[in-house]
Design a protein around this motif. Structure first.
Motif, PDB file in Angstrom:
ATOM      1  N   ARG A  91       3.903 -61.485 -47.497  1.00 36.61           N
ATOM      2  CA  ARG A  91       4.075 -60.699 -46.274  1.00 36.61           C
ATOM      3  C   ARG A  91       4.922 -61.572 -45.357  1.00 36.61           C
ATOM      4  O   ARG A  91       4.558 -62.712 -45.065  1.00 36.61           O
ATOM      5  N   VAL A  92       6.049 -61.042 -44.889  1.00 41.78           N
ATOM      6  CA  VAL A  92       6.962 -61.791 -44.032  1.00 41.78           C
ATOM      7  C   VAL A  92       7.072 -61.053 -42.701  1.00 41.78           C
ATOM      8  O   VAL A  92       7.418 -59.877 -42.679  1.00 41.78           O
ATOM      9  N   GLU A  93       6.739 -61.741 -41.611  1.00 40.12           N
ATOM     10  CA  GLU A  93       6.848 -61.156 -40.279  1.00 40.12           C
ATOM     11  C   GLU A  93       7.980 -61.836 -39.536  1.00 40.12           C
ATOM     12  O   GLU A  93       8.030 -63.055 -39.445  1.00 40.12           O
ATOM     13  N   GLU A  94       8.878 -61.014 -39.013  1.00 42.25           N
ATOM     14  CA  GLU A  94      10.020 -61.522 -38.269  1.00 42.25           C
ATOM     15  C   GLU A  94      10.194 -60.643 -37.039  1.00 42.25           C
ATOM     16  O   GLU A  94      10.631 -59.501 -37.161  1.00 42.25           O
ATOM     17  N   GLY A  95       9.775 -61.152 -35.893  1.00 42.37           N
ATOM     18  CA  GLY A  95       9.781 -60.323 -34.689  1.00 42.37           C
ATOM     19  C   GLY A  95       8.781 -59.195 -34.853  1.00 42.37           C
ATOM     20  O   GLY A  95       7.625 -59.415 -35.181  1.00 42.37           O
ATOM     21  N   LYS A  96       9.256 -57.948 -34.658  1.00 40.50           N
ATOM     22  CA  LYS A  96       8.379 -56.787 -34.821  1.00 40.50           C
ATOM     23  C   LYS A  96       8.504 -56.180 -36.213  1.00 40.50           C
ATOM     24  O   LYS A  96       7.825 -55.201 -36.521  1.00 40.50           O
ATOM     25  N   ALA A  97       9.355 -56.730 -37.038  1.00 41.25           N
ATOM     26  CA  ALA A  97       9.550 -56.200 -38.389  1.00 41.25           C
ATOM     27  C   ALA A  97       8.646 -56.936 -39.380  1.00 41.25           C
ATOM     28  O   ALA A  97       8.430 -58.138 -39.273  1.00 41.25           O
ATOM     29  N   THR A  98       8.134 -56.182 -40.318  1.00 44.36           N
ATOM     30  CA  THR A  98       7.301 -56.742 -41.376  1.00 44.36           C
ATOM     31  C   THR A  98       7.900 -56.326 -42.706  1.00 44.36           C
ATOM     32  O   THR A  98       8.335 -55.186 -42.870  1.00 44.36           O
ATOM     33  N   SER A  99       7.923 -57.242 -43.652  1.00 40.87           N
ATOM     34  CA  SER A  99       8.433 -56.898 -44.973  1.00 40.87           C
ATOM     35  C   SER A  99       7.591 -57.549 -46.049  1.00 40.87           C
ATOM     36  O   SER A  99       6.797 -58.453 -45.777  1.00 40.87           O
ATOM     37  N   LEU A 100       7.779 -57.063 -47.253  1.00 38.43           N
ATOM     38  CA  LEU A 100       7.203 -57.691 -48.433  1.00 38.43           C
ATOM     39  C   LEU A 100       8.342 -58.315 -49.206  1.00 38.43           C
ATOM     40  O   LEU A 100       9.416 -57.731 -49.309  1.00 38.43           O
ATOM     41  N   LEU A 101       8.103 -59.488 -49.741  1.00 35.80           N
ATOM     42  CA  LEU A 101       9.082 -60.178 -50.560  1.00 35.80           C
ATOM     43  C   LEU A 101       8.402 -60.572 -51.860  1.00 35.80           C
ATOM     44  O   LEU A 101       7.351 -61.217 -51.836  1.00 35.80           O
ATOM     45  N   ALA A 102       8.982 -60.165 -52.976  1.00 36.90           N
ATOM     46  CA  ALA A 102       8.422 -60.501 -54.283  1.00 36.90           C
ATOM     47  C   ALA A 102       9.325 -61.521 -54.961  1.00 36.90           C
ATOM     48  O   ALA A 102      10.536 -61.329 -55.063  1.00 36.90           O
ATOM     49  N   LEU A 103       8.713 -62.638 -55.404  1.00 40.90           N
ATOM     50  CA  LEU A 103       9.436 -63.685 -56.124  1.00 40.90           C
ATOM     51  C   LEU A 103       8.970 -63.726 -57.566  1.00 40.90           C
ATOM     52  O   LEU A 103       7.781 -63.558 -57.848  1.00 40.90           O
ATOM     53  N   ASP A 104       9.896 -63.981 -58.462  1.00 43.83           N
ATOM     54  CA  ASP A 104       9.560 -64.236 -59.856  1.00 43.83           C
ATOM     55  C   ASP A 104       8.925 -65.624 -59.890  1.00 43.83           C
ATOM     56  O   ASP A 104       9.554 -66.616 -59.521  1.00 43.83           O
ATOM     57  N   ALA A 105       7.672 -65.710 -60.300  1.00 40.95           N
ATOM     58  CA  ALA A 105       6.945 -66.982 -60.251  1.00 40.95           C
ATOM     59  C   ALA A 105       7.447 -67.988 -61.277  1.00 40.95           C
ATOM     60  O   ALA A 105       7.210 -69.180 -61.127  1.00 40.95           O
ATOM     61  N   THR A 106       8.148 -67.544 -62.298  1.00 46.16           N
ATOM     62  CA  THR A 106       8.637 -68.487 -63.302  1.00 46.16           C
ATOM     63  C   THR A 106       9.957 -69.139 -62.894  1.00 46.16           C
ATOM     64  O   THR A 106      10.253 -70.247 -63.321  1.00 46.16           O
TER      65      THR A 106
END
Length: 167
Positions: free
Chosen positions: A109-124
């Motif tokens: 979960r990434v919060e930047e100001g009033k915007a919220t997003s989801l970021l998915a990373l490849d764990a490998t």
């Protein structure tokens, strides 16, 4: 960051008082086992640390300064101490919280100001797989068994439920 054996952890449980002379501290340190490996991190705060899979350690760092900007996430081979990948967050978001940690996928979960997003990373590999942005107040409910994350967004008296696929 120093990773040591269980014997070292047990030996370190013995407490020393603030008045303990240096020679006693040095003698005790000489009796303990050496660390398996060391990674010099510099002046940082460890924001998040968890075992991701057998032999893999996920480490989130923040800068140790008044603004506490985000730094990197690292995946470390916990047997050798080798850094397998580094994800540089830079100034992405004031909050960068892992909400789902799987063996092959990390969702933040990434919060930047009033915007919220989801970021998915490849764990490998530490590479970005996908991201999704939301406005308004949002809550996330990960469901790894169903391979999705539900997002409940509340904005101007309306509630919207979205399903995001993990793959």
């Amino acid at each position: 960051l120093v990773l040591s054996s269980p014997v070292l952890a047990a030996a370190s449980d013995r407490k020393l008082s603030l008045a303990t002379p240096d020679e006693v501290i040095l003698k005790r340190a000489g009796q303990e086992e050496k660390a398996l490996w060391r990674i010099p991190l510099g002046a940082v705060l460890v924001e998040d640390m968890r075992l991701l899979a057998p032999g893999k350690l996920l480490l989130g760092l923040k800068d140790d300064s008044p603004g506490l900007p985000n730094l990197d996430y690292l995946l470390i081979d916990s047997e050798s101490g080798k850094i397998l990948w580094r994800y540089a967050r830079g100034k992405k978001g004031k909050a960068f919280d892992p909400i789902l940690v799987l063996e092959d996928l990390l969702v933040f979960r990434v919060e930047e100001g009033k915007a919220t997003s989801l970021l998915a990373l490849d764990a490998t590999r530490g590479a970005e797989r996908w991201s999704a942005s939301f406005s308004g107040e949002v809550s996330f409910y990960p469901h790894p068994g169903a391979a999705l994350v539900l997002a409940e967004r509340r904005e101007k008296g309306k509630v919207t439920l979205s399903a995001l696929g993990l793959v």
